[in-house]
Design an enzyme around this catalytic site. Structure first.
Site, PDB file in Angstrom:
ATOM      1  N   ARG A 118     -19.996 -44.503 -26.909  1.00 19.82           N
ATOM      2  CA  ARG A 118     -19.153 -45.369 -27.643  1.00 19.82           C
ATOM      3  C   ARG A 118     -19.702 -46.009 -29.111  1.00 19.82           C
ATOM      4  O   ARG A 118     -21.082 -45.889 -29.181  1.00 19.82           O
ATOM      5  CB  ARG A 118     -18.950 -46.744 -26.810  1.00 19.82           C
ATOM      6  CG  ARG A 118     -18.015 -46.089 -25.591  1.00 19.82           C
ATOM      7  CD  ARG A 118     -16.705 -46.225 -25.719  1.00 19.82           C
ATOM      8  NE  ARG A 118     -16.103 -45.491 -24.463  1.00 19.82           N
ATOM      9  CZ  ARG A 118     -14.474 -45.834 -24.451  1.00 19.82           C
ATOM     10  NH1 ARG A 118     -14.022 -46.475 -25.238  1.00 19.82           N
ATOM     11  NH2 ARG A 118     -13.954 -45.415 -23.443  1.00 19.82           N
TER      12      ARG A 118
ATOM     13  N   ARG B 275     -16.517 -47.293 -16.977  1.00 20.70           N
ATOM     14  CA  ARG B 275     -15.756 -48.228 -15.716  1.00 20.70           C
ATOM     15  C   ARG B 275     -15.814 -47.617 -14.426  1.00 20.70           C
ATOM     16  O   ARG B 275     -15.513 -46.400 -14.314  1.00 20.70           O
ATOM     17  CB  ARG B 275     -14.545 -48.755 -16.236  1.00 20.70           C
ATOM     18  CG  ARG B 275     -14.676 -49.877 -17.288  1.00 20.70           C
ATOM     19  CD  ARG B 275     -13.257 -50.210 -17.586  1.00 20.70           C
ATOM     20  NE  ARG B 275     -12.471 -49.296 -18.136  1.00 20.70           N
ATOM     21  CZ  ARG B 275     -11.512 -48.549 -17.666  1.00 20.70           C
ATOM     22  NH1 ARG B 275     -11.229 -48.794 -16.502  1.00 20.70           N
ATOM     23  NH2 ARG B 275     -10.875 -47.473 -18.402  1.00 20.70           N
TER      24      ARG B 275
ATOM     25  N   SER C 127      -7.285 -45.168 -21.362  1.00 15.37           N
ATOM     26  CA  SER C 127      -8.360 -45.138 -22.083  1.00 15.37           C
ATOM     27  C   SER C 127      -8.621 -43.504 -22.726  1.00 15.37           C
ATOM     28  O   SER C 127      -8.486 -42.768 -21.958  1.00 15.37           O
ATOM     29  CB  SER C 127      -9.449 -45.396 -21.130  1.00 15.37           C
ATOM     30  OG  SER C 127      -9.185 -46.699 -20.717  1.00 15.37           O
TER      31      SER C 127
ATOM     32  N   HIS D 143      -2.477 -53.358 -22.666  1.00 16.02           N
ATOM     33  CA  HIS D 143      -3.571 -52.066 -22.834  1.00 16.02           C
ATOM     34  C   HIS D 143      -2.787 -51.504 -23.955  1.00 16.02           C
ATOM     35  O   HIS D 143      -2.512 -50.227 -24.181  1.00 16.02           O
ATOM     36  CB  HIS D 143      -3.810 -51.385 -22.016  1.00 16.02           C
ATOM     37  CG  HIS D 143      -5.093 -50.484 -21.853  1.00 16.02           C
ATOM     38  ND1 HIS D 143      -5.251 -49.316 -21.427  1.00 16.02           N
ATOM     39  CD2 HIS D 143      -6.275 -50.700 -22.468  1.00 16.02           C
ATOM     40  CE1 HIS D 143      -6.486 -48.642 -21.679  1.00 16.02           C
ATOM     41  NE2 HIS D 143      -7.017 -49.677 -22.519  1.00 16.02           N
TER      42      HIS D 143
ATOM     43  N   TYR E 197     -22.724 -51.789 -18.570  1.00 10.41           N
ATOM     44  CA  TYR E 197     -21.544 -50.935 -19.436  1.00 10.41           C
ATOM     45  C   TYR E 197     -20.435 -51.142 -19.940  1.00 10.41           C
ATOM     46  O   TYR E 197     -19.614 -51.592 -18.819  1.00 10.41           O
ATOM     47  CB  TYR E 197     -21.568 -49.408 -18.764  1.00 10.41           C
ATOM     48  CG  TYR E 197     -20.902 -48.443 -19.926  1.00 10.41           C
ATOM     49  CD1 TYR E 197     -22.069 -47.747 -20.615  1.00 10.41           C
ATOM     50  CD2 TYR E 197     -19.837 -48.162 -20.149  1.00 10.41           C
ATOM     51  CE1 TYR E 197     -21.569 -46.912 -21.815  1.00 10.41           C
ATOM     52  CE2 TYR E 197     -19.215 -47.273 -20.901  1.00 10.41           C
ATOM     53  CZ  TYR E 197     -20.214 -46.635 -21.713  1.00 10.41           C
ATOM     54  OH  TYR E 197     -19.655 -45.861 -22.799  1.00 10.41           O
TER      55      TYR E 197
ATOM     56  N   LYS F  11     -11.756 -55.796 -20.893  1.00 11.92           N
ATOM     57  CA  LYS F  11     -10.979 -55.477 -19.506  1.00 11.92           C
ATOM     58  C   LYS F  11     -10.706 -56.799 -18.781  1.00 11.92           C
ATOM     59  O   LYS F  11      -9.685 -57.138 -18.227  1.00 11.92           O
ATOM     60  CB  LYS F  11     -11.289 -54.219 -19.059  1.00 11.92           C
ATOM     61  CG  LYS F  11     -11.430 -53.097 -19.719  1.00 11.92           C
ATOM     62  CD  LYS F  11     -10.283 -52.884 -20.785  1.00 11.92           C
ATOM     63  CE  LYS F  11     -10.756 -51.437 -21.655  1.00 11.92           C
ATOM     64  NZ  LYS F  11      -9.677 -50.890 -22.356  1.00 11.92           N
TER      65      LYS F  11
ATOM     66  N   ASP G 106      -6.846 -51.725 -28.969  1.00 11.88           N
ATOM     67  CA  ASP G 106      -7.055 -51.681 -27.411  1.00 11.88           C
ATOM     68  C   ASP G 106      -6.287 -52.559 -26.630  1.00 11.88           C
ATOM     69  O   ASP G 106      -5.735 -52.068 -25.604  1.00 11.88           O
ATOM     70  CB  ASP G 106      -8.486 -51.807 -26.945  1.00 11.88           C
ATOM     71  CG  ASP G 106      -8.868 -51.212 -25.693  1.00 11.88           C
ATOM     72  OD1 ASP G 106      -8.440 -50.183 -25.245  1.00 11.88           O
ATOM     73  OD2 ASP G 106      -9.573 -51.941 -24.789  1.00 11.88           O
TER      74      ASP G 106
ATOM     75  N   CYS H 222      -7.265 -41.888 -24.847  1.00 13.10           N
ATOM     76  CA  CYS H 222      -6.187 -40.825 -25.264  1.00 13.10           C
ATOM     77  C   CYS H 222      -5.710 -41.254 -26.603  1.00 13.10           C
ATOM     78  O   CYS H 222      -4.707 -40.759 -27.048  1.00 13.10           O
ATOM     79  CB  CYS H 222      -4.824 -41.169 -24.273  1.00 13.10           C
ATOM     80  SG  CYS H 222      -5.062 -40.734 -22.650  1.00 13.10           S
TER      81      CYS H 222
HETATM   82  O1  SAT Z   1     -15.260 -49.388 -20.904  1.00 14.98           O
HETATM   83  S1  SAT Z   1     -14.110 -50.014 -21.695  1.00 14.98           S
HETATM   84  O2  SAT Z   1     -13.302 -50.470 -20.449  1.00 14.98           O
HETATM   85  O3  SAT Z   1     -14.398 -51.002 -22.453  1.00 14.98           O
HETATM   86  C1  SAT Z   1     -13.445 -48.772 -22.463  1.00 14.98           C
HETATM   87  C2  SAT Z   1     -12.011 -48.213 -21.862  1.00 14.98           C
HETATM   88  O4  SAT Z   1     -12.032 -47.783 -20.784  1.00 14.98           O
HETATM   89  O5  SAT Z   1     -11.098 -48.207 -22.395  1.00 14.98           O
HETATM   90 MN    MN Z   2      -9.001 -49.310 -23.462  1.00 11.69          MN
END
Ligand code: SAT
Ligand code: MN
Length: 584
Positions: free
Chosen positions: A368, A75, A254, A232, A203, A212, A281, A256
């Site tokens: 991922r 991101r 993210s 989140h 992405y 998100k 998530d 963690c």
């Molecule tokens: O790229 S995503 O936002 O889907 C993954 C993340 O940062 O938690």
């Molecule tokens: Mn996340």
């Protein structure tokens, strides 16, 4: 080009697709139905074009390898905008652009951008299909990879479309990968209009707009208007040896370890415990008529971090990705199997598909897997329950080498809101930028709250006022380090020991040590059966360093300054009370 919508499609949706097609000029328009045939056809198409490499069918059936553009691997927060009508409403926590200016910028980028491409219309539902807590969206995209990911991550297809047709209510998400040039990349949100426009990235959170963009940024804004919270957070069910089940939500930034905690496998020395995964998530939370806080997972799949995922660290996730998985930016072995750091041996090709060099990492650190939640061995069927699950606990946490102890419990809801607002964490590869820098990340929502943080904390306080039986709020830190940089706490399955302590607190089985920052485990109350952990290390993990905490309060107040015009007075009082406790 022909726009042939399925029979019964809402006119508002048809005309939006017409407008977008007129602007973007695709060769073809495809309305996605969510069928297996459609998935096969899109998969075959990506295999033919070379974008998907099929993985070893014997060991990784129905799984594919995909690489993104090397400048499009995470991101990009500085290119992510919240375009509220009034700048003040977006808050200092967001990058803002005036909506009309943002739209004209985006229109220029979208103009003709789908020439030679296919425009896919992707109707989806966030949450169980028959839940009053669920919400709907339609993503228009020119990426078949995005369609296939959305098909895993959401309830996508005709069932969602039917619901949209009934209500006419849906979040609009317009996406094009464009030319992937970061100079021409923008992810724009118009929360008042329930509109998202994303250009120039293929992405993850930039492109899978249900995640998100919708389920956090737009949903948080909508939740404030409608009386719920979009967070989140992972969601898990925890069943103790006595058979009692508690539901827990936990917010971490993210990368963690939300996915790992959500799929925790109890250590052998804790027989009889069971963890089920409801979500990894995002959670949507709403006060129920019974005065408890109820939660659903709006997603249907996981977009999890691959590196570090092994039999040992997360056996459930490891098993889950042995088939029916899309891998993005992992390395490849000579047997056409996916590889990432943490797995044995070495790959043949790195994440860009080149023969590996001397030095790794060979998988991208933010590589991922995308996989259907139902393939998770610990999948909790409650994830399908339209009512959601009632929460016993909310956990906040960050990645902090020092200061924050292993666990503490907030005194009450309002103090818990301060604990959440104080979350800070060292940055990870999930976002473009420097890794390992401490940043304040309130409720782990810094990149995801679609409005002013001050208003958001007030909304949290208001929600708490409706709860006669609120969840207890805790803070954890699995990432404390020694001065030599070694982790003090084993983490992973052993985190269950901390959850067990929380459950005992929730069930009022034990009392706790009262400290200025909150309640902490008394010596002996944290289950150490079968765990090699020095007394001195445990003492360090549970130490409250008053001087360091006072310095932390100075830093916190500094970090909260930009929000002072809308900082809730309740939060102000909580800060003063905490400072006071730290002085005495
Ligand atoms: O790229 S995503 O936002 O889907 C993954 C993340 O940062 O938690
Ligand atoms: Mn996340």
């Amino acid at each position: 080009m022909l726009n042939v919508a399925p029979a019964g499609t809402h006119s508002a949706l048809i005309s939006w697709v017409d407008d977008v097609a007129a602007l973007t000029q695709p060769d073809r328009i495809v309305w996605c139905q969510g069928t297996d045939e459609e998935r096969h056809a899109l998969t075959d198409q990506l295999v033919q074009s070379g974008e998907f490499k099929p993985l070893n069918p014997a060991t990784y059936p129905h799984s594919y390898w995909y690489k993104s553009d090397p400048k499009d691997v995470a991101r990009t927060e500085h290119l992510t905008f919240v375009c509220t009508n009034a700048q003040a409403d977006a808050g200092p926590n967001n990058v803002w652009m005036e909506p009309a200016a943002a739209k004209s910028k985006m229109s220029a980028l979208f103009a003709g951008c789908m020439r030679g491409r296919t425009l896919y219309v992707v109707p989806y539902c966030m949450g169980p299909l028959n839940s009053p807590l669920s919400r709907y969206g339609v993503e228009i995209t020119d990426s078949a990879y995005v369609v296939l990911n959305m098909r895993i991550m959401t309830r996508m297809g005709l069932d969602a479309l039917r619901k949209i047709n009934d209500s006419g209510q849906f979040v609009r998400g317009l996406h094009s990968t464009g030319d992937l040039n970061p100079d021409r990349r923008f992810i724009m949100h118009f929360p008042e209009e329930r509109l998202i426009m994303s250009f120039g990235s293929g992405y993850g959170g930039n492109a899978l707009l249900g995640k998100k963009c919708h389920a956090l940024r737009i949903a948080s804004f909508q939740g404030r208007e409608e009386g719920w919270l979009a967070e989140h957070m992972l969601l898990l069910g925890l069943t103790s040896p006595t058979g009692q089940t508690h539901y827990v939500a936990a917010a971490f930034p993210s990368a963690c370890g939300k996915t790992n905690l959500a799929m925790l496998l109890p250590p052998e020395s804790m027989p009889g415990w069971k963890v089920t995964t409801i979500g990894d998530d995002i959670a949507w939370l709403q006060p129920g008529p019974d005065g408890r806080l109820w939660a659903i997972n709006p997603e249907a799949g996981y977009f999890g971090v691959a590196p570090g995922t092994t039999e040992k660290t997360n056996r459930n996730a490891f098993k889950m990705v042995q088939g029916n998985t899309i891998f993005t930016n992992v390395a490849l072995t000579e047997n056409q199997e996916p590889w990432w750091e943490g797995l044995p041996g070495k790959p043949a090709l790195d994440w860009q598909g080149n023969p590996i060099g001397e030095k790794g990492p060979y998988a991208h650190p933010n590589a991922r897997f995308t996989v259907d939640a139902k393939h998770n061995p610990s999948y909790g069927i409650e994830a399908e329950d339209p009512n959601g699950v009632p929460l016993s606990a909310i956990i906040f946490g960050g990645r902090r080498a020092s200061l924050a102890p292993l666990v503490y419990e907030a005194r009450d809801w309002n103090h818990g809101v301060l604990v959440g607002a104080s979350v800070a964490s060292e940055t990870t590869a999930a976002i473009t930028g420097q890794v390992g820098v401490l940043r304040r990340d309130p409720m782990a929502m810094k990149p995801f709250c679609g409005y002013h943080f001050g208003d958001y904390w007030q909304h949290w306080i208001n929600i708490g006022q409706q709860l006669t039986n609120p969840p207890k709020i805790f803070h954890v830190n699995w990432f404390r380090q020694s001065p030599q940089g070694q982790f003090l706490w084993p983490g992973f399955g052993d985190n269950l020991r901390v959850l067990e302590w929380m459950i005992k607190r929730i069930e009022r089985q034990i009392d706790a040590h009262d400290t200025p920052i909150g309640a902490m485990p008394k010596a002996g109350d944290l289950n150490r059966h079968g765990l090699q952990l020095d007394e001195a290390v445990l003492t360090e993990l549970l130490r409250v360093d008053r001087d360091a905490w006072q310095a932390e309060m100075v830093a916190l107040e500094e970090d909260l300054k930009p929000y002072s015009d809308r900082l809730p007075s309740v939060l102000r009082q909580e800060i003063d009370a905490l400072k006071n406790r730290l002085r005495h």
